[in-house]
Design an enzyme around this catalytic site. Structure first.
Site, PDB file in Angstrom:
ATOM      1  N   TYR A  90       0.834  -1.208   0.000  1.00  0.00           N
ATOM      2  CA  TYR A  90       0.000   0.000   0.000  1.00  0.00           C
ATOM      3  C   TYR A  90       0.872   1.262   0.000  1.00  0.00           C
ATOM      4  O   TYR A  90       1.955   1.299   0.597  1.00  0.00           O
ATOM      5  CB  TYR A  90      -0.895   0.054   1.235  1.00  0.00           C
ATOM      6  CG  TYR A  90      -1.897  -1.076   1.350  1.00  0.00           C
ATOM      7  CD1 TYR A  90      -2.369  -1.740   0.228  1.00  0.00           C
ATOM      8  CD2 TYR A  90      -2.378  -1.474   2.590  1.00  0.00           C
ATOM      9  CE1 TYR A  90      -3.281  -2.766   0.343  1.00  0.00           C
ATOM     10  CE2 TYR A  90      -3.295  -2.505   2.708  1.00  0.00           C
ATOM     11  CZ  TYR A  90      -3.742  -3.150   1.584  1.00  0.00           C
ATOM     12  OH  TYR A  90      -4.650  -4.166   1.691  1.00  0.00           O
ATOM     13  N   CYS A 145      -5.572   1.646   6.022  1.00  0.00           N
ATOM     14  CA  CYS A 145      -5.845   0.218   5.930  1.00  0.00           C
ATOM     15  C   CYS A 145      -6.740  -0.013   4.715  1.00  0.00           C
ATOM     16  O   CYS A 145      -7.272   0.933   4.137  1.00  0.00           O
ATOM     17  CB  CYS A 145      -6.510  -0.307   7.199  1.00  0.00           C
ATOM     18  SG  CYS A 145      -8.126   0.445   7.542  1.00  0.00           S
ATOM     19  N   HIS A 146      -6.906  -1.264   4.323  1.00  0.00           N
ATOM     20  CA  HIS A 146      -7.863  -1.522   3.255  1.00  0.00           C
ATOM     21  C   HIS A 146      -9.273  -1.458   3.824  1.00  0.00           C
ATOM     22  O   HIS A 146      -9.498  -1.736   4.995  1.00  0.00           O
ATOM     23  CB  HIS A 146      -7.600  -2.880   2.600  1.00  0.00           C
ATOM     24  CG  HIS A 146      -7.769  -4.053   3.513  1.00  0.00           C
ATOM     25  ND1 HIS A 146      -6.704  -4.669   4.134  1.00  0.00           N
ATOM     26  CD2 HIS A 146      -8.876  -4.713   3.927  1.00  0.00           C
ATOM     27  CE1 HIS A 146      -7.149  -5.663   4.875  1.00  0.00           C
ATOM     28  NE2 HIS A 146      -8.455  -5.712   4.787  1.00  0.00           N
ATOM     29  N   PHE A 147     -10.203  -1.067   2.969  1.00  0.00           N
ATOM     30  CA  PHE A 147     -11.591  -0.933   3.407  1.00  0.00           C
ATOM     31  C   PHE A 147     -12.297  -2.266   3.214  1.00  0.00           C
ATOM     32  O   PHE A 147     -11.924  -3.064   2.357  1.00  0.00           O
ATOM     33  CB  PHE A 147     -12.286   0.168   2.600  1.00  0.00           C
ATOM     34  CG  PHE A 147     -13.328   0.925   3.369  1.00  0.00           C
ATOM     35  CD1 PHE A 147     -13.258   1.036   4.741  1.00  0.00           C
ATOM     36  CD2 PHE A 147     -14.378   1.539   2.712  1.00  0.00           C
ATOM     37  CE1 PHE A 147     -14.203   1.754   5.455  1.00  0.00           C
ATOM     38  CE2 PHE A 147     -15.337   2.253   3.414  1.00  0.00           C
ATOM     39  CZ  PHE A 147     -15.243   2.358   4.782  1.00  0.00           C
ATOM     40  N   ILE A 151     -11.025  -5.789  -1.409  1.00  0.00           N
ATOM     41  CA  ILE A 151      -9.902  -6.579  -1.884  1.00  0.00           C
ATOM     42  C   ILE A 151     -10.408  -7.560  -2.937  1.00  0.00           C
ATOM     43  O   ILE A 151     -11.263  -8.392  -2.660  1.00  0.00           O
ATOM     44  CB  ILE A 151      -9.219  -7.323  -0.733  1.00  0.00           C
ATOM     45  CG1 ILE A 151      -8.660  -6.318   0.280  1.00  0.00           C
ATOM     46  CG2 ILE A 151      -8.100  -8.212  -1.256  1.00  0.00           C
ATOM     47  CD1 ILE A 151      -7.978  -6.953   1.449  1.00  0.00           C
TER      48      ILE A 151
END
Length: 215
Positions: A90, A145-147, A151
């Site tokens: 990221y 962070c990823h939501f 993904i």
């Protein structure tokens, strides 16, 4: 002529992708447990115990990241119970950071509008001391962070060598094993992909029912 039509179609699709939004804003009526605050599990426990502050969160989500979309999971020891090291990749592209910094600034402007006068209090995160672009960048790197549900591509659908499932959602070189979730989506969608996953599931159901009729 057919080749020209295909080229025009590809260009049209490319132009559409270029016109997609870069950032999505989401409003949540609670303080979100970003990495710099603590674990999600602890936040849920604090919420159930009434210990969370009376606050709201504006999420700034990068929709079209240019950072590497292939992270790494590596074994770091021969000891089987030692967790592997995980590198998501990221924010490795400079343009992603620039867009996220601008998104934070815009979110702050939104909160300062008159529509928030009745509910706006002291800024908890990033906090009033975080002002410069560099300070905002450091905050982003500590808290990003990823939501949830975003993904995709780990079991992508397709006909090329990198595809995990075929166009019937079967795992390649198998007969009855299918993957029907967000992981088959080849590339990121613009925004939440709930409706896309629902459409994939509906299509999978149709394929399975049709195959059952043929037996």
């Amino acid at each position: 002529r057919q080749d020209n039509r295909q080229d025009n179609r590809r260009q049209e699709l490319h132009d559409r992708r270029d016109n997609r939004p870069d950032v999505m804003f989401s409003l949540q009526d609670a303080r979100f447990p970003f990495a710099c605050v603590g674990s999600y599990t602890n936040s849920v426990s604090d919420g159930q115990a009434g210990k969370l502050p009376d606050a709201f969160t504006i999420h700034t989500t990068l929709l079209q990241p240019k950072s590497s979309r292939k992270g790494r999971v590596e074994i770091c020891s021969s000891y089987p119970f030692l967790p592997p090291t995980v590198s998501h990749g990221y924010l490795s592209h400079e343009e992603d950071i620039k867009k996220m910094v601008q998104a934070i600034k815009l979110a702050r402007k939104i909160v300062q509008s008159k529509d928030f006068d009745s509910i706006r209090g002291k800024e908890l995160l990033p906090g009033p001391s975080v002002k410069s672009d560099k300070d905002i960048e450091l905050y982003i790197r500590r808290s990003a962070c990823h939501f949830f549900g975003t993904i995709v591509g780990t079991c992508k659908i397709g006909t090329d060598e990198d595809a995990v499932v075929d166009t019937s959602l079967r795992v390649r070189k198998t007969k009855n094993l299918r993957v029907v979730d967000a992981s088959v989506i080849p590339s990121l969608t613009t925004g939440f992909n709930h409706s896309t996953v629902a459409a994939i599931a509906e299509k999978a159901a149709d394929i399975i029912k049709e195959q059952c009729k043929l037996r």
